[in-house]
Design an enzyme around this catalytic site. Structure first.
Site, PDB file in Angstrom:
ATOM      1  N   HIS A   1      -1.840  -3.039  -3.200  1.00  0.00           N
ATOM      2  CA  HIS A   1      -0.833  -2.527  -4.126  1.00  0.00           C
ATOM      3  C   HIS A   1      -1.027  -1.037  -4.355  1.00  0.00           C
ATOM      4  CE1 HIS A   1      -4.230  -3.744  -6.868  1.00  0.00           C
ATOM      5  NE2 HIS A   1      -4.008  -2.516  -7.322  1.00  0.00           N
TER       6      HIS A   1
ATOM      7  N   GLU B   1       0.964  -2.207  -9.597  1.00  0.00           N
ATOM      8  CA  GLU B   1       0.185  -2.440 -10.806  1.00  0.00           C
ATOM      9  C   GLU B   1       0.503  -1.352 -11.830  1.00  0.00           C
ATOM     10  OE1 GLU B   1      -4.476  -3.056 -12.239  1.00  0.00           O
ATOM     11  OE2 GLU B   1      -4.031  -2.210 -10.258  1.00  0.00           O
TER      12      GLU B   1
ATOM     13  N   ARG C   1       6.758   1.155   4.167  1.00  0.00           N
ATOM     14  CA  ARG C   1       8.024   0.972   4.885  1.00  0.00           C
ATOM     15  C   ARG C   1       8.964   0.097   4.057  1.00  0.00           C
ATOM     16  NH1 ARG C   1       4.173   0.494   8.968  1.00  0.00           N
ATOM     17  NH2 ARG C   1       4.160   2.305  10.347  1.00  0.00           N
TER      18      ARG C   1
ATOM     19  N   GLU D   1       5.503   7.996  -0.196  1.00  0.00           N
ATOM     20  CA  GLU D   1       6.345   8.196   0.977  1.00  0.00           C
ATOM     21  C   GLU D   1       6.997   6.861   1.344  1.00  0.00           C
ATOM     22  OE1 GLU D   1       5.912   8.835   5.783  1.00  0.00           O
ATOM     23  OE2 GLU D   1       4.433   9.819   4.491  1.00  0.00           O
TER      24      GLU D   1
ATOM     25  N   ASN E   1      12.951   2.643   9.117  1.00  0.00           N
ATOM     26  CA  ASN E   1      13.261   2.685  10.534  1.00  0.00           C
ATOM     27  C   ASN E   1      14.556   1.920  10.784  1.00  0.00           C
ATOM     28  OD1 ASN E   1      10.751   4.003  11.550  1.00  0.00           O
ATOM     29  ND2 ASN E   1       9.805   2.170  10.716  1.00  0.00           N
TER      30      ASN E   1
ATOM     31  N   HIS F   1      -0.725  11.289  -0.061  1.00  0.00           N
ATOM     32  CA  HIS F   1       0.364  10.341  -0.263  1.00  0.00           C
ATOM     33  C   HIS F   1      -0.003   8.980   0.300  1.00  0.00           C
ATOM     34  CE1 HIS F   1       1.516  12.018   3.799  1.00  0.00           C
ATOM     35  NE2 HIS F   1       1.774  10.749   4.044  1.00  0.00           N
TER      36      HIS F   1
END
Length: 265
Positions: A75, A122, A11, A57, A61, A7
């Protein structure tokens, strides 16, 4: 070592906004979620993704709503069928996605959009046998020394150099584990010839590499002089982290296909 790119973690400032964006525009579904103390992690991917396809993922936070997308992170790329790039890009435009770099401006070879946090995505043309619609094709990171970066991935993780693109001012290098399935995500290293340095920012998280045995493969990486950043013991023997020569974080994770959760917690 398995070596599959499991993965890529990004964030996000507003988790629900980001989830809606990826679920609406890339037709991703939520695969699993972990609610921690002050943070939430969500795994996403296409409904019909390959067992070795990479997950996205998203990590949020609490209290962090002003994230910086540094230029060391490039990217992620997602796949659409050959001959349908323009159609899918127009679909995104009709859905209200911001027009960032359309196919025409990219010579008809690819296109780019941005998610709500400014992460670049992309859109690349691939044979349908190479992965599900919108599945992750590669992740691009920028490196300051191409020879060191290539040596890091080929020596420490036994990756193969599968392709390159050389232009007047930069080069792109693509790497995958040996005998990787076509559906697996690749790593793209971008090297700019002008000697610039890069800022990580805090919106870029990490890449995750699957391992066969966390403890044994961790010791092998240390033997190959990978940085001892966050060892398995410090993470309750659930995962570990090393770094590449530029400071990009790389998680190591055993993946149990029969586990009830995608998380090792």
């Amino acid at each position: 070592m398995d070596g599959t790119l499991d993965h890529v973690m990004l964030r996000v400032a507003n988790l629900e906004e980001s989830l809606e964006w990826y679920q609406t525009h890339l037709e991703y579904e939520e695969k699993d979620r972990y609610e921690g103390d002050g943070f939430t992690i969500v795994y996403l991917g296409p409904e019909e993704m390959h067992e070795d396809g990479a997950l996205l993922e998203l990590t949020h936070n609490e209290g962090e709503d002003d994230l910086e997308v540094g230029d060391a992170w490039g990217h992620i790329a997602v796949r659409v069928p050959e001959g349908e790039l323009e159609d899918y890009y127009q679909q995104l435009m009709d859905e209200g996605v911001e027009d960032y770099r359309d196919p025409e401006s990219c010579g008809g070879r690819y296109a780019f959009v941005k998610d709500p946090d400014g992460h670049e995505i992309e859109i690349v043309k691939r044979d349908p046998d190479e992965g599900a619609l919108w599945s992750l094709d590669h992740t691009m990171i920028r490196v300051e020394d191409a020879d060191e970066a290539l040596g890091y991935w080929t020596r420490k993780f036994e990756y193969e150099h599968t392709g390159r693109w050389e232009a007047d001012t930069f080069s792109n290098y693509f790497l995958k584990p040996e005998d990787a399935a076509p559906e697996e995500m690749a790593l793209e290293l971008t090297y700019n010839y002008d000697g610039r340095s890069y800022d990580m920012g805090d919106a870029w998280g990490h890449l995750c590499v699957r391992v066969d045995d966390l403890e044994d493969d961790w010791e092998q990486l240390l033997t190959r002089e990978a940085p001892d950043y966050r060892d398995p013991e410090s993470n309750d023997n659930m995962y570990a982290f090393t770094k590449d020569q530029d400071g990009h974080e790389i998680e190591l994770l055993e993946r149990d296909p029969d586990a009830d959760s995608l998380f090792p917690f």
